[in-house]
Design a protein around this motif. Sequence first.
Motif, PDB file in Angstrom:
ATOM      1  N   VAL A  72       0.798  -1.219   0.000  1.00  0.00           N
ATOM      2  CA  VAL A  72       0.000   0.000   0.000  1.00  0.00           C
ATOM      3  C   VAL A  72       0.832   1.270   0.000  1.00  0.00           C
ATOM      4  O   VAL A  72       0.512   2.239  -0.690  1.00  0.00           O
ATOM      5  CB  VAL A  72      -0.970  -0.006   1.197  1.00  0.00           C
ATOM      6  N   ASN A  73       1.927   1.292   0.760  1.00  0.00           N
ATOM      7  CA  ASN A  73       2.608   2.566   0.973  1.00  0.00           C
ATOM      8  C   ASN A  73       4.095   2.354   1.255  1.00  0.00           C
ATOM      9  O   ASN A  73       4.601   1.222   1.231  1.00  0.00           O
ATOM     10  CB  ASN A  73       1.935   3.333   2.115  1.00  0.00           C
ATOM     11  N   ALA A  74       4.777   3.441   1.552  1.00  0.00           N
ATOM     12  CA  ALA A  74       6.214   3.382   1.810  1.00  0.00           C
ATOM     13  C   ALA A  74       6.531   2.593   3.064  1.00  0.00           C
ATOM     14  O   ALA A  74       7.514   1.838   3.104  1.00  0.00           O
ATOM     15  CB  ALA A  74       6.778   4.801   1.926  1.00  0.00           C
ATOM     16  N   ALA A  75       5.719   2.758   4.112  1.00  0.00           N
ATOM     17  CA  ALA A  75       5.985   2.047   5.370  1.00  0.00           C
ATOM     18  C   ALA A  75       5.900   0.538   5.167  1.00  0.00           C
ATOM     19  O   ALA A  75       6.753  -0.215   5.664  1.00  0.00           O
ATOM     20  CB  ALA A  75       4.999   2.502   6.446  1.00  0.00           C
ATOM     21  N   GLN A  76       4.883   0.075   4.449  1.00  0.00           N
ATOM     22  CA  GLN A  76       4.774  -1.359   4.175  1.00  0.00           C
ATOM     23  C   GLN A  76       5.916  -1.830   3.290  1.00  0.00           C
ATOM     24  O   GLN A  76       6.453  -2.934   3.481  1.00  0.00           O
ATOM     25  CB  GLN A  76       3.426  -1.674   3.539  1.00  0.00           C
ATOM     26  N   THR A  77       6.306  -1.008   2.310  1.00  0.00           N
ATOM     27  CA  THR A  77       7.430  -1.380   1.456  1.00  0.00           C
ATOM     28  C   THR A  77       8.701  -1.539   2.278  1.00  0.00           C
ATOM     29  O   THR A  77       9.456  -2.513   2.108  1.00  0.00           O
ATOM     30  CB  THR A  77       7.643  -0.328   0.358  1.00  0.00           C
ATOM     31  N   GLU A  78       8.947  -0.608   3.177  1.00  0.00           N
ATOM     32  CA  GLU A  78      10.138  -0.687   4.030  1.00  0.00           C
ATOM     33  C   GLU A  78      10.122  -1.965   4.867  1.00  0.00           C
ATOM     34  O   GLU A  78      11.155  -2.641   5.015  1.00  0.00           O
ATOM     35  CB  GLU A  78      10.211   0.532   4.936  1.00  0.00           C
TER      36      GLU A  78
END
Length: 306
Positions: A72-78
């Motif tokens: 969904v977003n950068a935090a999940q990607t990280e």
Amino acid sequence: MMASIQSRSVAMIGLGSMGLGMAKSLLGAGHIVSGYDVTPAAIDALSRAGGRAGANPADAASGADIVIVVVVNAAQTETVLFGASGVVSAMPKGSVIISCATMAPDAAKSLAQRCAEQGLLYLDAPMSGGAARAGTGELTFMASGTPDAFAAARPALDAMAGKVYELGDEAGIGASFKIVNQLLAGVHIAAACEAITFASKLGLDIAKVYEVITASAGNSWMFENRVPHILDGDYSPKSAVNIFTKDLGIVSDIGRSETFPLPIAASALQLFLMTAAAGMGRDDDSSPARMIAQITGIDLPPAKEH
């Protein structure tokens, strides 16, 4: 289809409506595909399609030439990249990460730098096109990264994309293009919801309004695509309201940091936030029409259970 000489080992992390369709396109092109999702049903769907189910992101990515992250977003990607059981620890040096989440350009630049420090390539590659095009390999990718990243990612991109825009040689450029797209997409959905409910308030047959507007200058891709959800009362989430509270929130944050006014995007964001606050955040992003109908007392086709 049997794997060809050109086949690659590809891991798909995130098997929602987009990721699963992309995985099926990869399988259809002859690639060897593994995957992981937090939802067991999604992993089962990959297995039925011929892919290998990973026990966690690192297991799915073990030995993969290409890892595609569709969250969904950068935090999940990280978290997928660097968290517990993250893919970075399992990937061979020189392999490539294709990052597809919509995020702020600075976040994409930071993730790319951290991957480079681990000897991995990173392609900033948000996409557009929806679940149907994901399943047919016709997505549009707005990609940026080093020439080596593009070369390593090309076999997977060829299977998933109808069009790949090569927008620059560093991460963050693709993210910026996607943010501009999401500004327009969110505004157009909000405008479509406002227009169709306004038509109902005027006592018009909204199915006829749809027919007329889609043949007229006021049409947009989003009006043509989303209004049928309203006409059918089908608010099962093809793309959820919360996607636009996130993406238009990123637009707003960037505008504030750049001292750049974005009044129309800000209005659209508030409409999506009101819809989420009314309990429809996980419903289809055409749900602002329902919210407007509820507060104004107009009639729309009844919503189906989902």
